[in-house]
Enzyme design. Structure first.
Site, PDB file in Angstrom:
ATOM      1  N   ASP A   1      12.989  87.547 164.441  1.00 13.43           N
ATOM      2  CA  ASP A   1      12.403  86.573 163.533  1.00 13.43           C
ATOM      3  C   ASP A   1      12.114  87.162 162.155  1.00 13.43           C
ATOM      4  OD1 ASP A   1      12.407  84.664 165.565  1.00 13.43           O
ATOM      5  OD2 ASP A   1      10.412  85.241 166.252  1.00 13.43           O
ATOM      6  N   LYS A   2      12.007  86.297 161.174  1.00 12.69           N
ATOM      7  CA  LYS A   2      11.747  86.695 159.797  1.00 12.69           C
ATOM      8  C   LYS A   2      10.562  87.653 159.692  1.00 12.69           C
ATOM      9  CE  LYS A   2      10.109  84.769 155.395  1.00 12.69           C
ATOM     10  NZ  LYS A   2       9.708  83.522 154.685  1.00 12.69           N
TER      11      LYS A   2
END
Length: 350
Positions: free
Chosen positions: A170-171
């Site tokens: 994820d970011k």
């Protein structure tokens, strides 16, 4: 055994496998150059009676079935050295040969974005992704991504689906990712992920006191109402997370989790399901839970920690070409290390 940077922790999340359903890559052979691709695949009896275009779509699933059908019609995909029609049915033990000129597989543009490269050779790149970097372009994220950076660092990656990515995190999760530099490596790494032989270890800090380690085996699927979230629900994809308690604080626990599968948000969803949400998680723990009597330092630290406390610390895999077992480690980023240090001083266990 190859090893890079040492982790802050003393123990041995593609949250999401991009190529979860890849087929066996171990019996592929190839010789790749910048624009020319030559692949072979030995068909076994499991494909008996299937159309050649169907088999090719399973074997080389980075290409669309229509593209493979076109290559069959053009004579670029041969069976035992002979051209066939797409409806040809496999009899078993044939050798498929694919010789094509590669086209650009991504519309993303290269950008000169610094990369923290832990390891690189002719076949793979292992990257320590920083917090805040999106892995793959999507809605609202057309630039500034890991893919954009990879296209600048290694221009030939334009010929690979997703610029060689085989999994992602994820970011706002930091840590290790492996990227393929050629199609053969992408097949091999995808197969390793599918066979659950890639070793992925994450450090995380959760609210609450977890007494002992264990295994979370709960299916995950898209939330039926909130489409931003994933959730544990019957009928979801199998999802398995193994975990150990590494450090206990008064109101928090530092955990190390090993992914057996790689579902979207898997670690975040599984620990939220148990009632132990990750510190800073904006989706599954959107409100800060401040312990009674918290010091100003602890208060400030928790309120200013704006991302999930999750770091992909260790990555183990078999090198696609040499078959060497390799293990890589990434130290905690500054924000994660600071969070743990504050908990050690301001929320130490009795």
């Amino acid at each position: 055994m190859s090893q890079s940077q040492s982790s802050n922790s003393n123990i041995p999340e593609t949250d999401f496998n991009l190529l979860e359903d890849s087929e066996d890559a171990d019996n592929h052979t190839s010789g790749t150059t910048a624009t020319r691709l030559s692949l072979q695949f030995q068909v076994d009896e499991s494909y008996l009676g299937q159309r050649i275009d169907q088999v090719a779509a399973i074997v080389w699933n980075d290409f669309s079935r229509e593209k493979l059908k076109q290559w069959i019609k053009e004579g670029n995909l041969l069976v035992d050295g002979q051209p066939v029609k797409p409806k040809y049915k496999c009899e078993g033990l044939e050798i498929l040969t694919l010789n094509v000129e590669l086209e650009a597989q991504t519309r993303s543009l290269p950008e000169d974005i610094p990369l923290n490269i832990v390891y690189e050779d002719d076949d793979i790149i292992v990257v320590n992704k920083p917090v805040g970097m999106v892995v793959h372009p999507g809605a609202g994220n057309s630039s500034g991504t890991l893919v954009n950076a990879l296209l600048h660092h290694y221009p030939k990656s334009v010929e690979l689906a997703r610029a060689g990515l085989v999994h992602r995190i994820d970011k706002d999760t930091s840590g290790l990712l492996v990227v393929a530099k050629n199609l053969e490596s992408q097949f091999s790494l995808s197969r390793q992920l599918e066979k659950k032989s890639v070793y992925r270890l994450y450090d995380l800090v959760v609210y609450g006191n977890i007494i002992a380690g264990g295994t979370i085996d709960e299916p995950i699927k898209r939330h039926p109402v909130d489409r931003v979230k994933m959730t544990v629900l019957p009928g979801g994809k199998d999802a398995i997370t193994h975990y150990n308690v590494k450090e206990r604080f008064q109101h928090f626990t530092r955990i190390q989790a090993r992914l057996e599968t790689g579902r979207t948000h898997q670690i975040r969803v599984h620990f939220s399901y148990l009632g132990y949400g990750l510190i800073g998680d904006p989706v599954y723990m959107p409100r800060v839970r401040m312990p009674a009597g918290a010091s100003q330092l602890l208060d400030d630290t928790l309120r200013n920690f704006k991302r999930q406390a999750l770091h992909a610390t260790t990555l183990g895999l078999k090198h696609p070409r040499t078959k060497e077992e390799m293990t890589f480690h990434a130290p905690w980023p500054e924000d994660f290390a600071n969070l743990v240090e504050v908990l050690r001083t301001e929320n130490k266990a009795y």
